[in-house]
Design an enzyme around this catalytic site. Structure first.
Site, PDB file in Angstrom:
ATOM      1  N   ARG A   6      29.484  38.910 -93.080  1.00 66.73           N
ATOM      2  CA  ARG A   6      30.087  38.140 -94.186  1.00 66.73           C
ATOM      3  C   ARG A   6      31.283  38.880 -94.772  1.00 66.73           C
ATOM      4  O   ARG A   6      32.293  38.271 -95.119  1.00 66.73           O
ATOM      5  CB  ARG A   6      29.039  37.870 -95.276  1.00 66.73           C
ATOM      6  CG  ARG A   6      28.007  36.836 -94.843  1.00 66.73           C
ATOM      7  CD  ARG A   6      26.758  36.898 -95.710  1.00 66.73           C
ATOM      8  NE  ARG A   6      26.991  36.521 -97.083  1.00 66.73           N
ATOM      9  CZ  ARG A   6      26.204  36.882 -98.101  1.00 66.73           C
ATOM     10  NH1 ARG A   6      25.148  37.638 -97.889  1.00 66.73           N
ATOM     11  NH2 ARG A   6      26.482  36.479 -99.315  1.00 66.73           N
ATOM     12  N   ARG A  52      17.646  36.415-100.103  1.00 64.57           N
ATOM     13  CA  ARG A  52      18.380  35.421 -99.323  1.00 64.57           C
ATOM     14  C   ARG A  52      18.420  35.854 -97.871  1.00 64.57           C
ATOM     15  O   ARG A  52      18.615  37.038 -97.583  1.00 64.57           O
ATOM     16  CB  ARG A  52      19.817  35.320 -99.856  1.00 64.57           C
ATOM     17  CG  ARG A  52      19.979  34.334-100.989  1.00 64.57           C
ATOM     18  CD  ARG A  52      21.337  34.402-101.610  1.00 64.57           C
ATOM     19  NE  ARG A  52      22.444  34.300-100.668  1.00 64.57           N
ATOM     20  CZ  ARG A  52      23.730  34.177-101.018  1.00 64.57           C
ATOM     21  NH1 ARG A  52      24.044  34.129-102.292  1.00 64.57           N
ATOM     22  NH2 ARG A  52      24.680  34.100-100.120  1.00 64.57           N
ATOM     23  N   ARG A  96      37.823  29.478 -99.484  1.00 67.64           N
ATOM     24  CA  ARG A  96      37.422  30.655 -98.715  1.00 67.64           C
ATOM     25  C   ARG A  96      38.420  30.975 -97.610  1.00 67.64           C
ATOM     26  O   ARG A  96      38.295  31.974 -96.937  1.00 67.64           O
ATOM     27  CB  ARG A  96      36.118  30.292 -98.059  1.00 67.64           C
ATOM     28  CG  ARG A  96      34.857  31.049 -98.093  1.00 67.64           C
ATOM     29  CD  ARG A  96      34.282  31.893 -98.986  1.00 67.64           C
ATOM     30  NE  ARG A  96      32.997  32.410 -98.579  1.00 67.64           N
ATOM     31  CZ  ARG A  96      31.890  32.271 -99.277  1.00 67.64           C
ATOM     32  NH1 ARG A  96      31.879  31.582-100.386  1.00 67.64           N
ATOM     33  NH2 ARG A  96      30.787  32.848 -98.868  1.00 67.64           N
ATOM     34  N   ARG A 101      19.623  42.792-103.358  1.00 63.06           N
ATOM     35  CA  ARG A 101      19.599  41.639-104.274  1.00 63.06           C
ATOM     36  C   ARG A 101      18.332  40.795-104.085  1.00 63.06           C
ATOM     37  O   ARG A 101      17.899  40.567-102.966  1.00 63.06           O
ATOM     38  CB  ARG A 101      20.837  40.771-104.006  1.00 63.06           C
ATOM     39  CG  ARG A 101      20.880  39.501-104.842  1.00 63.06           C
ATOM     40  CD  ARG A 101      22.247  38.913-104.897  1.00 63.06           C
ATOM     41  NE  ARG A 101      22.664  38.299-103.653  1.00 63.06           N
ATOM     42  CZ  ARG A 101      23.838  37.677-103.505  1.00 63.06           C
ATOM     43  NH1 ARG A 101      24.680  37.608-104.508  1.00 63.06           N
ATOM     44  NH2 ARG A 101      24.163  37.147-102.341  1.00 63.06           N
TER      45      ARG A 101
HETATM   46  P1  AMP Z   1      27.910  32.365-100.928  1.00 58.68           P
HETATM   47  O1  AMP Z   1      26.689  32.047-101.705  1.00 58.68           O
HETATM   48  O2  AMP Z   1      29.169  31.971-101.625  1.00 58.68           O
HETATM   49  O3  AMP Z   1      27.924  33.803-100.446  1.00 58.68           O
HETATM   50  O4  AMP Z   1      27.863  31.441 -99.607  1.00 58.68           O
HETATM   51  C1  AMP Z   1      26.795  31.553 -98.673  1.00 58.68           C
HETATM   52  C2  AMP Z   1      27.223  30.924 -97.356  1.00 58.68           C
HETATM   53  O5  AMP Z   1      27.521  29.533 -97.563  1.00 58.68           O
HETATM   54  C3  AMP Z   1      28.499  31.500 -96.737  1.00 58.68           C
HETATM   55  O6  AMP Z   1      28.266  32.690 -95.981  1.00 58.68           O
HETATM   56  C4  AMP Z   1      28.940  30.338 -95.858  1.00 58.68           C
HETATM   57  O7  AMP Z   1      28.153  30.232 -94.689  1.00 58.68           O
HETATM   58  C5  AMP Z   1      28.616  29.127 -96.748  1.00 58.68           C
HETATM   59  N1  AMP Z   1      29.780  28.801 -97.625  1.00 58.68           N
HETATM   60  C6  AMP Z   1      29.816  28.858 -98.980  1.00 58.68           C
HETATM   61  N2  AMP Z   1      31.021  28.492 -99.442  1.00 58.68           N
HETATM   62  C7  AMP Z   1      31.775  28.192 -98.343  1.00 58.68           C
HETATM   63  C8  AMP Z   1      33.111  27.770 -98.151  1.00 58.68           C
HETATM   64  N3  AMP Z   1      33.959  27.573 -99.183  1.00 58.68           N
HETATM   65  N4  AMP Z   1      33.543  27.572 -96.884  1.00 58.68           N
HETATM   66  C9  AMP Z   1      32.723  27.739 -95.835  1.00 58.68           C
HETATM   67  N5  AMP Z   1      31.454  28.162 -95.940  1.00 58.68           N
HETATM   68  C10 AMP Z   1      30.966  28.384 -97.178  1.00 58.68           C
END
Ligand code: AMP
Length: 221
Positions: free
Chosen positions: A171, A160, A88, A127
């Site tokens: 985000r 979510r 990320r 969603r």
């Molecule tokens: P996602 O489901 O990929 O949108 O992730 C949801 C949340 O999990 C993100 O907004 C971050 O807070 C955390 N997260 C997921 N993947 C990462 C990552 N590679 N690095 C840091 N935080 C992460």
């Protein structure tokens, strides 16, 4: 084949990773899902991640990198994996290179799914996710047959916490600042393919399928 899926939240990385898995058997690894499970189970990891996730910020690199390093040692990824939501930022991208260097593995294909911001806000704020099987729905674009109930397993659908509009915008800003440089990081490698993610899931998958075919020299298909 080992694949990295890049793209902003809501681009469809998880949906497409599941489709690739269904056809090729390469294991999807979603760091967001790992954190959500830890949160639901109330583990120390989940409690630590909670404050960052609720604010739409990134969980600290050392925590995420440790989780991915452990996950990539499990036997179910030896034939291939699809990273969804990792790396990320540049620190994580370099940490991933180091992990793979140590294990003798490599990333074969980087798929970057692009979608404009306003479409993403609409997709994410509508969603709904199944609590039981994780299937995704959308109030307007892909509604379930019965409101609030998963078509596949009958589980309860929920929104979510980080899919509310304010957190969604944070985000997307975090993505632009920290994750877009990761696209440039992979660009010179020749393994990066950008795909327009505004089409239907079937249309996007057709392009991904073609990219996999190309990257494998026809061997994967
Ligand atoms: P996602 O489901 O990929 O949108 O992730 C949801 C949340 O999990 C993100 O907004 C971050 O807070 C955390 N997260 C997921 N993947 C990462 C990552 N590679 N690095 C840091 N935080 C992460």
């Amino acid at each position: 084949m080992n694949i990295v899926m890049l793209g902003p939240p809501g681009a469809g990385k998880g949906t497409q990773a599941e489709r690739i898995f269904a056809q090729f058997g390469w294991k999807p690894i979603s760091t967001g899902d790992i954190f959500r499970v830890a949160l639901a189970e109330g583990t120390p990891l989940g409690l630590e991640a909670k404050k960052y996730m609720e604010a739409g910020e990134l969980v600290p690199d050392d925590i995420v990198e440790g989780i991915v390093a452990d996950r990539l040692k499990k036997p179910d990824v030896k034939d291939g994996f699809i990273l969804d939501g990792f790396p990320r930022n540049l620190h994580q991208a370099k940490a991933l290179d180091k992990m793979l260097e140590e294990s003798g593995g490599k990333i074969d294909l980087v798929i970057n799914i692009t979608v404009d911001t306003e479409t993403l806000v609409k997709r994410l704020s509508g969603r709904r996710v199944c609590r039981k099987c994780g299937a995704n729905f959308h109030l307007l674009f892909n509604p379930p047959a019965v409101e609030g109930i998963c078509d596949h397993c009958g589980g309860e659908l929920y929104q979510r916490e980080d899919d509310n509009e304010e957190t969604v915008r944070t985000r997307l800003k975090v993505y632009e600042e920290l994750s877009e440089p990761v696209v440039s990081y992979y660009n010179p490698s020749g393994r990066l393919l950008s795909i327009d993610g505004t089409g239907t899931p079937d249309e996007v998958y057709m392009e991904i399928h073609a990219a996999i075919e190309l990257a494998s020299g026809g061997a994967a298909v």
